[in-house]
Design an enzyme around this catalytic site. Structure first.
Site, short mmCIF file in Angstrom:
data_model
loop_
_atom_site.label_atom_id
_atom_site.label_comp_id
_atom_site.label_asym_id
_atom_site.label_seq_id
_atom_site.Cartn_x
_atom_site.Cartn_y
_atom_site.Cartn_z
N LYS A 129 0.82 -1.22 0.00
CA LYS A 129 0.00 0.00 0.00
C LYS A 129 0.85 1.27 0.00
CE LYS A 129 -2.28 -1.25 3.71
NZ LYS A 129 -1.95 -2.68 3.83
N THR A 130 1.83 1.32 0.90
CA THR A 130 2.60 2.55 1.05
C THR A 130 3.38 2.88 -0.22
OG1 THR A 130 2.80 2.29 3.45
CG2 THR A 130 4.42 3.70 2.38
N GLU A 173 -3.61 6.21 1.36
CA GLU A 173 -3.36 4.82 1.72
C GLU A 173 -4.54 4.34 2.55
OE1 GLU A 173 -0.01 2.20 4.15
OE2 GLU A 173 0.56 4.07 3.18
#
Length: 476
Positions: A129-130, A173
């Site tokens: 995700k990041t 995010e």
């Protein structure tokens, strides 16, 4: 601490003054930064200093260390307190906020409040995700879209984890760990993959996967979904998107993908691939970060940008200029001929991906890894898989579990991971005390090697100490 999300999340203008309990974390610090940039009076507290606090203080945000009811100042009716999920039920600031009758909001509601007037691009998934959020942000910046963004790590391009842009896009995010990603109502979303994690929240893998199905149901009816369809869990979302009439852009290396990465080459600290959009070759992208998993992250970001109508050349420029995100295969330096990297990987799949990237960077050198398991509940469920994934290294040091929001369990320690590393016993060590890990790594490393620290907790402190010991030993 689990706080309920209000049925109607108030907008920023309705929050009054806002105090953050746990402001030093990646999530809350990002929200605080955006609010402060929009003129909200913001304060906060955390139990220790973090890399996210200096830039907040530069904005004039008061960041207290330690928790004390006095830190709420004269907050009263109409003001708000945003609380990290890591807060304990007996946190004195939360108890004081309840006594005063202040509005208490979980992180997800705090983030939703600053999204209200933007088109939200939400990045979800078990892993990646990041980095994907970061890649999408820099790609949009390169196209002059000037998005607001909130990332779970420091973006090297800006030195920050959040900014309040002037454009109408908001890149976020979307964290599933506490169900936050079900609150945001995005215009478009990315799902990088769906495995199993955070079962302390969801209970079962089935419930966890069902949450991602519910997430697809939160996307705007006129929006779209980008899914990394090489992953079976993400591919399983295709019929759900179709049932809602959502466009799904499948990305991956496989022929079933709409947007493909072909001719992938991993070389040293770079990754390159050719982009093919429904049979039409767009061009080649060369990333300044190593690893096949980062290729797929970049492809997903590219999928969103292209679907928004942005030019491939501009998006490629942003992706190729991406220098990484803090704690994602982040170079910490070199000493005594040994390179030191740090990464956030804490799940078996993430560990495997980063070790593949480390092997590419190491070249002819060996890969020496220190791993810190994160959370007792996660280690209990996935400790054996963590150990198996670590077997891709040449030398492994495992320390004890980073407890975070949980209490210790003497039956679940780092030894559970170390015992499942499929290497000769002399190449694996369980070193419970983190303070002893730097010396253990230096004793194993030799010139030409790459030392990699892995984990979502305090293991990130080890890299600089390894470098200091190496410099002492080489007389540097």
């Amino acid at each position: 601490m689990r706080l309920p999300v209000p049925e109607v999340v108030p907008g920023v203008a309705e929050l009054g003054r806002v105090h953050f309990v746990g402001i030093g974390g990646a999530g809350l610090s990002a929200i605080a930064r955006i609010m402060a940039a929009r003129g909200v009076e913001v304060t906060g507290s955390d139990d220790h200093d973090t890399p996210f606090l200096p830039s907040l203080r530069e904005l004039g945000v008061t960041c207290h260390l330690g928790y004390d009811p006095a830190h709420l100042g004269d907050l009263g009716p109409g003001d708000s307190v945003v609380v990290t999920t890591a807060a304990r039920e007996d946190n004195p600031e939360v108890l004081e906020a309840r006594r005063r009758g202040l509005r208490l909001l979980p992180r997800s509601a705090g983030l939703a409040s600053v999204m209200a007037d933007r088109r939200v691009l939400a990045v979800a998934g078990t892993h990646g995700k990041t980095t994907t959020t970061s890649l999408l942000t820099v790609a949009l910046l390169a196209c002059d879209a000037d998005p607001t963004y909130a990332v779970g790590g420091v973006l090297s391009a800006t030195g920050r984890n959040a900014d309040a842009g002037a454009g109408d896009l908001f890149v976020a995010e979307a964290d599933e760990s506490d169900g936050a990603f079900l609150v945001y109502r995005p215009h478009a979303a990315i799902v990088t993959n769906v495995g199993a994690d955070h079962l302390d929240t969801w209970g079962t893998e089935e419930a966890y996967r069902a949450a991602f199905a519910e997430f697809v149901g939160t996307i705007d009816a006129d929006g779209f979904l980008v899914a990394c369809v090489d992953d079976p869990g993400a591919e399983a979302l295709r019929p759900l998107a179709a049932a809602r009439g959502l466009e799904l852009v499948g990305v991956g290396e496989g022929e079933h993908a709409d947007l493909r990465a072909v001719d992938v080459v991993l070389e040293g600290t770079t990754s390159s691939f050719t982009v093919v959009d429904r049979g039409h070759e767009l061009g080649r992208v060369r990333l300044a970060i190593p690893g096949r998993h980062y290729v797929l992250d970049a492809l997903a970001a590219l999928g969103v940008g292209l679907r928004l109508g942005l030019p491939f050349e501009g998006l490629r420029t942003g992706l190729e200029g991406f220098g990484g995100t803090g704690r994602r295969m982040e170079s910490k330096g070199e000493a005594g001929g040994v390179r030191v990297y740090d990464s956030y990987a804490h799940q078996p799949i993430e560990i495997a991906g980063d070790l593949e990237a480390a092997r590419s960077v190491a070249g002819e050198g060996r890969v020496v890894v220190a791993f810190q398991p994160h959370l007792v509940s996660r280690t209990r469920l996935f400790g054996a898989g963590m150990g198996a994934a670590l077997g891709a290294a040449d030398e492994v040091v495992v320390c004890d579990v980073y407890l975070a929001r949980e209490d210790a369990d003497p039956a679940v320690t780092g030894a559970l991971v170390a015992d499942h590393v499929p290497l000769a016993p002399e190449r694996v060590a369980f070193v419970p005390d983190l303070d002893d890990v730097p010396a253990a790594l230096v004793a194993r490393a030799r010139p030409g090697d790459l030392v990699l620290t892995l984990g979502a907790g305090s293991i990130t402190e080890v890299g600089p100490r390894v470098l200091a010991l190496l410099r002492e030993g080489s007389g540097g």
